[in-house]
Write a protein that holds these residues in place. Sequence first.
Motif, short mmCIF file in Angstrom:
data_model
loop_
_atom_site.label_atom_id
_atom_site.label_comp_id
_atom_site.label_asym_id
_atom_site.label_seq_id
_atom_site.Cartn_x
_atom_site.Cartn_y
_atom_site.Cartn_z
N ARG A 5 9.09 -12.44 4.43
CA ARG A 5 8.09 -12.29 3.27
C ARG A 5 6.34 -12.04 4.39
O ARG A 5 5.75 -11.51 3.88
CB ARG A 5 7.75 -13.50 2.05
CG ARG A 5 9.61 -13.36 1.76
CD ARG A 5 9.25 -13.85 0.34
NE ARG A 5 8.20 -13.35 -0.55
CZ ARG A 5 8.14 -13.53 -1.54
NH1 ARG A 5 8.33 -14.77 -2.03
NH2 ARG A 5 7.08 -12.94 -2.61
N PRO A 33 2.99 -14.94 -1.36
CA PRO A 33 2.74 -14.76 -0.17
C PRO A 33 1.15 -14.59 -0.15
O PRO A 33 0.79 -14.73 0.95
CB PRO A 33 3.60 -13.71 0.04
CG PRO A 33 4.94 -13.43 -1.16
CD PRO A 33 4.13 -13.86 -1.92
N TYR A 34 0.68 -14.03 -0.90
CA TYR A 34 -0.73 -13.98 -0.74
C TYR A 34 -1.90 -14.67 -1.34
O TYR A 34 -2.85 -13.84 -1.40
CB TYR A 34 -1.31 -12.24 -1.06
CG TYR A 34 0.04 -11.50 -0.12
CD1 TYR A 34 -0.26 -11.22 1.47
CD2 TYR A 34 0.76 -11.07 -0.29
CE1 TYR A 34 0.39 -10.09 2.41
CE2 TYR A 34 1.79 -10.07 0.08
CZ TYR A 34 1.23 -9.48 1.49
OH TYR A 34 2.30 -9.05 2.41
N ARG A 85 0.82 -1.61 3.31
CA ARG A 85 1.75 -0.77 5.03
C ARG A 85 2.30 0.18 4.88
O ARG A 85 2.53 1.02 4.09
CB ARG A 85 1.77 -1.83 5.27
CG ARG A 85 1.96 -3.55 4.85
CD ARG A 85 2.89 -4.26 6.01
NE ARG A 85 3.13 -4.23 7.12
CZ ARG A 85 4.01 -4.17 8.02
NH1 ARG A 85 5.21 -4.38 7.59
NH2 ARG A 85 4.06 -3.99 9.32
N ARG A 86 1.23 0.74 5.83
CA ARG A 86 1.90 1.54 6.33
C ARG A 86 2.82 2.07 7.50
O ARG A 86 2.00 1.59 8.38
CB ARG A 86 0.33 3.65 6.29
CG ARG A 86 0.11 2.74 4.82
CD ARG A 86 -1.75 4.53 5.43
NE ARG A 86 -2.04 4.16 4.63
CZ ARG A 86 -2.75 3.17 4.17
NH1 ARG A 86 -3.49 3.19 5.03
NH2 ARG A 86 -3.71 3.73 3.22
N ILE A 87 3.54 3.22 7.56
CA ILE A 87 4.06 2.96 8.92
C ILE A 87 3.35 4.29 9.93
O ILE A 87 2.60 5.21 9.33
CB ILE A 87 5.32 4.35 8.58
CG1 ILE A 87 6.98 2.89 7.85
CG2 ILE A 87 5.96 4.82 9.88
CD1 ILE A 87 7.47 3.57 7.22
N VAL A 104 13.18 2.70 8.92
CA VAL A 104 13.70 3.53 8.17
C VAL A 104 14.13 4.97 9.24
O VAL A 104 15.42 5.66 8.51
CB VAL A 104 11.90 4.19 8.88
CG1 VAL A 104 12.16 5.84 8.51
CG2 VAL A 104 10.74 4.22 7.55
N LEU A 129 2.92 -19.99 -0.46
CA LEU A 129 3.83 -19.08 -0.30
C LEU A 129 4.90 -17.93 -0.25
O LEU A 129 5.35 -16.97 -0.31
CB LEU A 129 3.58 -19.56 1.69
CG LEU A 129 2.26 -18.90 2.55
CD1 LEU A 129 2.92 -19.45 4.02
CD2 LEU A 129 2.15 -17.88 2.93
N HIS A 168 6.98 -2.19 15.26
CA HIS A 168 7.16 -2.07 13.69
C HIS A 168 7.91 -1.94 13.15
O HIS A 168 9.65 -1.07 12.98
CB HIS A 168 6.11 -0.87 13.95
CG HIS A 168 5.59 -0.34 12.68
ND1 HIS A 168 5.71 -0.94 11.21
CD2 HIS A 168 4.08 0.11 12.71
CE1 HIS A 168 5.47 -0.40 10.55
NE2 HIS A 168 3.85 0.16 11.18
N ASP A 169 8.51 -3.34 11.96
CA ASP A 169 9.78 -3.53 11.60
C ASP A 169 9.52 -2.47 10.14
O ASP A 169 10.92 -2.21 10.11
CB ASP A 169 9.09 -5.21 11.09
CG ASP A 169 7.99 -5.02 10.01
OD1 ASP A 169 7.34 -3.96 9.69
OD2 ASP A 169 7.71 -6.57 9.43
N GLN A 170 9.03 -1.50 9.60
CA GLN A 170 8.78 -0.72 8.25
C GLN A 170 9.71 0.56 8.78
O GLN A 170 10.05 1.42 8.53
CB GLN A 170 8.12 -0.61 7.60
CG GLN A 170 7.74 -2.25 7.34
CD GLN A 170 6.71 -1.89 5.96
OE1 GLN A 170 5.32 -0.58 6.17
NE2 GLN A 170 6.76 -1.44 4.79
N ALA A 171 9.01 0.63 10.03
CA ALA A 171 9.25 2.32 11.24
C ALA A 171 10.75 1.79 11.41
O ALA A 171 11.95 2.30 11.20
CB ALA A 171 8.66 3.02 11.95
#
Lengths: 298, 368
Positions: free
Chosen positions: B127, A286-287, A296-298, B229, A282, B223-226
């Motif tokens: 990670r 990690p994948y 990933r998207r916000i 930001v 990992l 949401h960790d990425q939000a």
Amino acid sequence: MNALLTNVFAGLALGSTYALVALGFVVIFKSTGVINFAQGGLLALGAYLGYTFAGDLALAFGVAVVLACLAAAVAGASVERLVLRRMVGQPPFAVIMITIGLLFVIEPLITAIWGFHTLNVPNPWNIRTVEIGGLVLGVRDLWTIGLTAVVVVGFFLFFRYTAFGLAMRATAFDPEAALAQGISARRVYAVSWAIAAALAALAGITLAAGPGGLSPSISFIALAAFPAMILGGLDSPSGAVLGGLIIGLAEALTRGYQDQLFSWAGSNVSVIVPYVLMIVILLIRPYGLLGTKDVRRI
Amino acid sequence: MARAVKPHRNLVLDYSQDLRLFGTPLARTGLGLMLVTLLVLPTVVQDDFWLSVLIYSGITAIGAIGLNLLTGYCGQISLGHAFFIGAGAYCAALAGGRAGLPLPLWLLVSALVGAVLGGLIGPFALRLRGHYLAIITLGLVFIGEHLWRNLREVTGGNNGTSVLAQATIGPVDLGALELAGESYSRNQGWFWLVWVLVAVIALLAKNIARTRPGRALRAVRDHDQAAEVIGVRAGRYKVGAFMVSSAIAAVAGALFGAYQQHVTPDEWTLLLSIQYIAIIIVGGLGTVFGSILGAVFVGALPALIEEYSEYIPGVADSAGGDGFISVFALNQAIFGLLIVVFLVFEPRGLAGIWFRVRAYFRTWPFSY
């Protein structure tokens, strides 16, 4: 040299078991996005049902195996129908915890029905061995490897060439688009759980037919199959098989050379080898070996 | 601020009110009553069994607050809580038992060791998210169990080790408290010690939760990425949450070991982690109050089941006794059932039920 080969063989047999369980994890994860901690419970359930069919009802072993896999499949599908379906759309935390909760319900149920004692499943393999080229191989191990190979090939053919396999792949890829094409996501979910449970049951019975017999702690083997799944990549069926074999080999080799090479690490260090390997993998990838990196998207 | 329009009930009018530590006057009264009850309780209930149940619940409450900070507020799934609790217990055995340090010091040492261990595990959370983190921390429990069974110098191997840490602060020994000519039993002294610590740690957690770090943690959870930001250093807060959580877990473990006086590696298994998860789910994720509530309900269960096993039909009260389910298996099944039932039917836990009841009366007759 012979000792090494014997260890490698034992590792492949153990790895086949891991591969079956890990394959079940991947099937459920791909189609429903759930990591099923209850797999160990289903594995134990399958093994104990196999015991009931082969022992109490004195059916032929082959028939008992098939019946146990079918019964486990029904159990898996009903778990999905009764509990997991209510959790669709919930955060991963809740879903993971639900499956852990299920594991902790199934285990005591099994001990309540079948007791704590080690049971012996009547089977044609037992501790018989064959000698091939100066190498003593357990008949059960050979069968485990052979059955796994057949099941894995059948599994890939099913996914590649049947209409339902295509439907499952489509749902895994994009549930909404699949729905729009008229694929019943519910049926796909139920069937994935059934397949996973049947795979676990097969792994459980082949384990229980071994020299160790059948005891409730058999469900722990499924926890050790997590590293196999992680190693190969969460969403890769071939990764699960590969990961299972690697983990099985690593564990068997550590056990085989415990006294010579690993005495510094304490007794029974082979039990935690899968987890150590998983952590290392990992950190590097990690994948997993064959998994896809998720975007990933916000 | 214009005081002319004042509603006739305690409604929240501005943000500062939302941040208050102790909401309304009624809540303050309730809290005061609870504190008085805790102070008086051991002198009323002197039965050793009930006191020990309450002490274990208190210790569990401390550990549960730690896990709730990590899982409930920061959203990091950890099945490895048992590992940190075990580490804390062995720290108490070393610092309090063998080195003979007084109570504040061995608690501090345990907390520090817990924080360091958490800081080592925390980076994994950077990670890995969700599923991966759950499985990594699952591995941690097994690797920890292997360590505890093999580091015989510290842990005594499978037979366990005795924890001789004393509950002494300066000249005061809480194990044999004497106050104004009255002498109190070990259980009474420990009850006060544990529940005062519960209050202190609850206050600490509440203060983390209601201030800037708490808001950051919740942003990371949602949401960790939000969160990144909008300027929250998600990585730093994840590792920080792991450190605080495992430090608190280690304190709980130290108290557990010192109170029980003997610990074996069999105690720090996956079941313990699951028990803690059951507690925060039953109590209410993301509430400090819920952790304590859950610990009192779920934490007391195993002891109660053991005590009254002969009255529960079908339970074998001893190995080989008649009955189809052992005490251990029954506990396991109950934890599992509680997790499933609460997640399906009441995901906000007991605290959620309480908030709903409170909201009903507060907004009456316009409740919906």
